[in-house]
Write an enzyme that holds these catalytic residues in place. Sequence first.
Site, PDB file in Angstrom:
ATOM      1  N   GLU A  59     -37.077  -1.884   7.623  1.00 59.39           N
ATOM      2  CA  GLU A  59     -36.304  -2.652   8.495  1.00 59.39           C
ATOM      3  C   GLU A  59     -36.909  -2.956   9.929  1.00 59.39           C
ATOM      4  O   GLU A  59     -36.982  -4.042  10.519  1.00 59.39           O
ATOM      5  CB  GLU A  59     -35.007  -2.242   8.696  1.00 59.39           C
ATOM      6  CG  GLU A  59     -33.963  -2.212   7.601  1.00 59.39           C
ATOM      7  CD  GLU A  59     -33.692  -3.728   6.920  1.00 59.39           C
ATOM      8  OE1 GLU A  59     -33.474  -4.707   7.835  1.00 59.39           O
ATOM      9  OE2 GLU A  59     -33.946  -3.921   5.819  1.00 59.39           O
ATOM     10  N   SER A  67      25.539  17.134 -19.653  1.00 60.10           N
ATOM     11  CA  SER A  67      25.981  18.526 -19.396  1.00 60.10           C
ATOM     12  C   SER A  67      25.215  19.336 -18.540  1.00 60.10           C
ATOM     13  O   SER A  67      25.698  20.508 -18.121  1.00 60.10           O
ATOM     14  CB  SER A  67      25.989  19.358 -20.973  1.00 60.10           C
ATOM     15  OG  SER A  67      26.833  18.878 -21.752  1.00 60.10           O
TER      16      SER A  67
END
Length: 813
Positions: free
Chosen positions: A90, A467
């Site tokens: 770059e 239950s």
Amino acid sequence: MIMIMKILRFLLPALLGLAALALALGAGLYFYITPQLPSIEALRDVRFQVPLRIYSSDGQLIAEYGEKRRAPVTYEQVPELLVKAFLAAEDDRFFVHPGVDYQGLLRAAFELARTGEKRQGGSTITMQVARNFFLSREKTYLRKLTEIFLALKIERELSKQQILELYLNKIYLGQRAYGVGAAAQIYYGKAIDELTLPQMAMIAGLPKAPSRDNPVSDMLRAEQRRNYVLRRMYTLDYIDAERYRQALVAPISARLHARNSELEAGYVAEMVRAHMVERFGEQAYTEGYQVRTTLDSSRQRAANRALRAALMEYDRRHGYRGHEGLVKLPEAAPAEAAARALTDRSRLAGLVPAVVLALEEQAFTALLKDGREVTVAWEGIEWARPYLSHDRRGKAPTQAADVVEPGAIVRLQELEEGWRLAQLPAIEGALVSLLPDDGAIVALVGGLDYFRSKFNRAVQARRQPGSSFKPFIYSAALDKGFTAATIINDAPVVFDDPGLEAHWRPENYSGRFYGPTRLREALTHSRNLVSIRLLQDIGVRFAIDYVQRFGFQPGQLPANLSLALGSGSVTPLQMARGFAVFANGGYRIEPYFIDRILDGRGETVFEARPPTVCRDCEPEADAELPPVPAADPAVMLADPPGPAPLPRAERVLEPRNSWLMNSLLQDVIKRGTGRRALTLGRGDLRGKTGTTNDQRDAWFCGFTPGLVSIAWVGFDELAPLGRGETGGRAALPMWIDYMQTALEGMPEQRRDPPAGLVTVRIDPVTGLLSPSGQTGAIFETFRQEQVPTRYSRAEASDGEGMDQDNESAEPLF
């Protein structure tokens, strides 16, 4: 010569004039643009968008949320060779120019003049930082000038290292990767300091065209770009000839490495995500928050396995419902057609989609989505009797053709002994497990697979507990003055209860009646009629007020006698909270699932401060405790704790009541409806089965003093589970399977009885004191003020033995 001099005399003033004009224009633009430039101070405290990450208590990644994948790094953490790779690709003059490379700009201008096209931008790394942080990507001359002036300003105020750090963290590198840290993870599954030279060059080549040239989208273009970066590095003497040659021939090893979850806990991840968005808004996805949950990874995996195994076992018991689809297989290329049919089907709950290719007499061959062909032997097929209804199956198959056909889309399960035909269970379930002393949720599964159904049954499904709700009624009865030896008649009864709007003839599950029964035996064997008469004796209103101590809300509970059979509406998490009161000795806790939240800088912003049991903080007093309504279970978060101790959990059960209930629930395991749990080989287990009318819900709620776990099974549409599918059969195996792993390394815990309890011998038939020499007498524990004062008249009794013989044939429920 004279002509040349005349031309020069003409051109020189013109050139000087043009230069002056250019300078004036440049100065004008500078003074016009500079005041509009943003402050560079924002770059000193830049916050990158980092996704939300959720972890288990032991640091395993559960989930990640956020559009941008980013793993910020400091300049010091970036390998020198990776920096050079980016410079080569770059901006090789980065450490020389003042932010703008005039040589690069001249080359770009020359290219523009030569071709009339803007082929080269001449952008430096600093100019890219200016553009990425402050400017748009539009290609105009004004924006380019603004970019140049801003780059010069950045260079004056930041060091080269600071600029590179910003660039390497901000730059987009394809596949939702922002910055080199994320790119290393996504393309190679590595940290940046683990990258090889070819891998560094590959990443450094991405900024030019990250979406097009990345190795996942186009491997050939990515390789060409990588080799260009390597050539530039060699030309600039960043690498020698040998390293260059080796790197050029290195294979492309990049592939998509999504940051995979290390722990499957989708339901908890969604609970955390929703909470974080509620607390922090959309910033929850971008500010780099890290959430440490209370989940224990080993227990969570055990919960996943146990739930799926229980649901699949139930499913096999009720028969094979057939294939998921059918695809026509051409003779020329059957595998290709099969592969296309599997494109949109994914693995769920460990079950692999497959297409049947060919049949043998008692086997078949199938194609998996990954391209493998596998054979399913008869041992993996013979279970598949056709499903007819929840109570009926068809004839057992005798050959593979009775079950599948070529082209059938099926599910397969891989076992140690080979492949087995399977199917996605239609039934669902939930499992939640927490620590009773502070409410930390260590495992939670809200269904078969989060990616099949995101409905979290552990916290959202309000079901009848059956239950399994009875222990709360029995605790209320003990508080009202009943004892474990109180006799209640188990006999037929018809209630004309206005709350039920009809005559009600309740029955025991077995359809039998057992006559006068002690409360201990009634709970051990889950006698419905005794529970109803008991509730009638203590009063429905008293019971509803009382059970608020366990965290239940009155709006969840029916104000009639059916409450004794668990006809209310509760979630598995609420049941876990309720049973935790029994497990911890009588204290109400608040379930929570977030332990700590860290911000993007790793600083703690929230930390759980749950009410915690402190047994040494108060005397064991025998005092009346009023019912105190409690809020629904919540995330227990507060500001980071100071020196103040954690808040204390409130005692809501009198110690002797708690101890007696533990004793009763231990008998449910030892010789009652939960006795299958004895396979765990522990003496500190307590629990209660639960089954509702028509077997629409099956529960097992069990605990040790150190761990509470709740298992539930049922259909979302409330369909019956089928004959015999009770809590002891459908839910208890899930609980056992989970606790086998969850209790590893936890020694058995026993708590001494509190002061004020007395154990005496009683007659099992009358509940009165046993006369000397009576056979069949048993021991029972009472509050000291409730010890029977009368003796039974029976000289001998084998009632207890008869009671046990009668129960031996009663189903587990």
